[in-house]
Design an enzyme around this catalytic site. Structure first.
Site, PDB file in Angstrom:
ATOM      1  N   VAL A 137       0.686  -1.111  -0.141  1.00  0.00           N
ATOM      2  CA  VAL A 137      -0.164   0.071   0.083  1.00  0.00           C
ATOM      3  C   VAL A 137       0.912   1.336   0.023  1.00  0.00           C
ATOM      4  CG1 VAL A 137      -1.781   1.174   1.110  1.00  0.00           C
ATOM      5  CG2 VAL A 137      -1.721  -1.062   1.175  1.00  0.00           C
ATOM      6  N   PHE A 165       3.402  -1.655   3.747  1.00  0.00           N
ATOM      7  CA  PHE A 165       2.979  -0.422   3.744  1.00  0.00           C
ATOM      8  C   PHE A 165       3.968   0.781   3.496  1.00  0.00           C
ATOM      9  CE2 PHE A 165       0.210  -3.242   5.916  1.00  0.00           C
ATOM     10  CZ  PHE A 165      -1.091  -2.923   5.586  1.00  0.00           C
ATOM     11  N   LYS A 166       3.932   1.578   2.306  1.00  0.00           N
ATOM     12  CA  LYS A 166       5.182   2.393   2.167  1.00  0.00           C
ATOM     13  C   LYS A 166       4.413   3.579   2.471  1.00  0.00           C
ATOM     14  CE  LYS A 166       7.655   4.711  -1.804  1.00  0.00           C
ATOM     15  NZ  LYS A 166       7.662   4.665  -3.336  1.00  0.00           N
ATOM     16  N   ILE A 167       4.728   4.134   3.486  1.00  0.00           N
ATOM     17  CA  ILE A 167       4.447   5.410   4.487  1.00  0.00           C
ATOM     18  C   ILE A 167       5.322   6.678   3.945  1.00  0.00           C
ATOM     19  CG2 ILE A 167       3.482   6.412   6.553  1.00  0.00           C
ATOM     20  CD1 ILE A 167       1.961   4.012   5.763  1.00  0.00           C
TER      21      ILE A 167
END
Length: 304
Positions: A137, A165-167
């Protein structure tokens, strides 16, 4: 837990000839250079690949070429973001059939005002997840879609393939910390993004990997490796060494930086970017090289 996804997984730039056509020979050199830079995985067709400037036919050509050329040497992640769920699903099935390891996608959006609701976002990721490839994501400001931690945790818990999850939103470290605390074992790959501009804080918050550009992953990888090994002092020193170049890339150059470095190092032949993207100002480019040369990165020596 020992999270299975970690390391540095940079984004491959898409090289063009000076006339704007795809330079496929240079594309293969980009991939080889990235593997020689120590990349643990490679992402293609992302925003830093100029995916918004590439036609659907070119996407197919690039996907086939990249997966065939990498040939399993490292995992390949393909970005499949699209506002239409059916197209995101079709793209995912296509890359799965070709042997991709994973897909990355942003929440559905189109322009500034058409944004997926939490329900629509969940439904799109669920439909893509049904294809059976792990999903990263991408929580990116570019989409303009707010992805609150409870929604991300719900997706991780209920959609089997939502694993990473790439934040890269504002306050990424705080969000990563909250995501890991709330999501537990379902958060298999908490990743830093945005060219590693907040990498150290994100690692402190629990990130296990980073998705940077392809400019200097060999210089950033030790920061991640040392931090994961418990050597925060070493990671801090290594990060301080490369941060000026990262800052210049992030604030002044964007995706043009990796191309400029690759031209300088003989990896690709042209740093052309399609209109309406403007070329780097000569002073901006010169400043980038002044910051890169003391680091002696792989990219500046690879093709010489």
């Amino acid at each position: 837990m020992s999270r299975p996804y970690k390391g540095i997984w940079p984004v491959a730039p898409t090289p063009f000839n000076p006339d704007g056509t795809l330079d496929l020979e240079s594309m293969t050199r980009v991939l080889d250079c990235m593997i020689d830079q120590g990349a643990d995985g490679i992402c293609i067709l992302a925003n830093f690949s100029e995916q918004f400037l590439i036609s659907d036919a070119e996407r197919e050509t690039l996907t086939r070429l990249c997966l065939e050329h990498v040939a399993g040497r490292v995992p390949v992640i393909v970005t499949v973001s699209h506002f239409a769920t059916e197209i995101a699903v079709e793209r995912t099935q296509f890359v799965k059939d070709l042997g991709a390891s994973m897909v990355m996608m942003m929440a559905p959006y189109h322009g500034a005002l058409m944004k997926g609701t939490p329900t629509q976002t969940y439904e799109q990721f669920k439909a893509v997840g049904d294809i059976g490839l792990p999903i990263m994501v991408q929580d990116a400001p570019l989409s303009g879609v707010d992805l609150p931690v409870p929604l991300l945790v719900k997706m991780a818990a209920e959609i089997e393939m939502v694993k990473l999850f790439k934040i890269e939103c504002v306050g990424a470290a705080a969000k990563l910390r909250a995501l890991i605390e709330a999501g537990g074992d379902a958060i298999e790959g908490p990743f830093d993004g945005e060219e590693a501009i907040t990498l150290l804080a994100d690692l402190d918050a629990g990130a296990t990997g980073g998705m940077t550009s392809a400019m200097i992953p060999d210089q950033i990888k030790p920061v991640i490796d040392m931090h994961l090994a418990g050597d925060r002092a070493g990671a801090t020193a290594a990060y301080g060494r490369v941060l000026p170049a990262i800052n210049h890339e992030n604030r002044q150059c964007g995706f043009r930086a990796a191309k400029a470095a690759m031209v300088e190092g003989g990896v690709i032949k042209s740093e052309f970017c399609r209109h309406p993207i403007e070329p780097l100002h000569p002073d901006t480019r010169s400043g980038l090289m002044d910051l890169l040369r003391p680091l002696d990165p792989v990219v500046l020596n690879w093709g010489k």
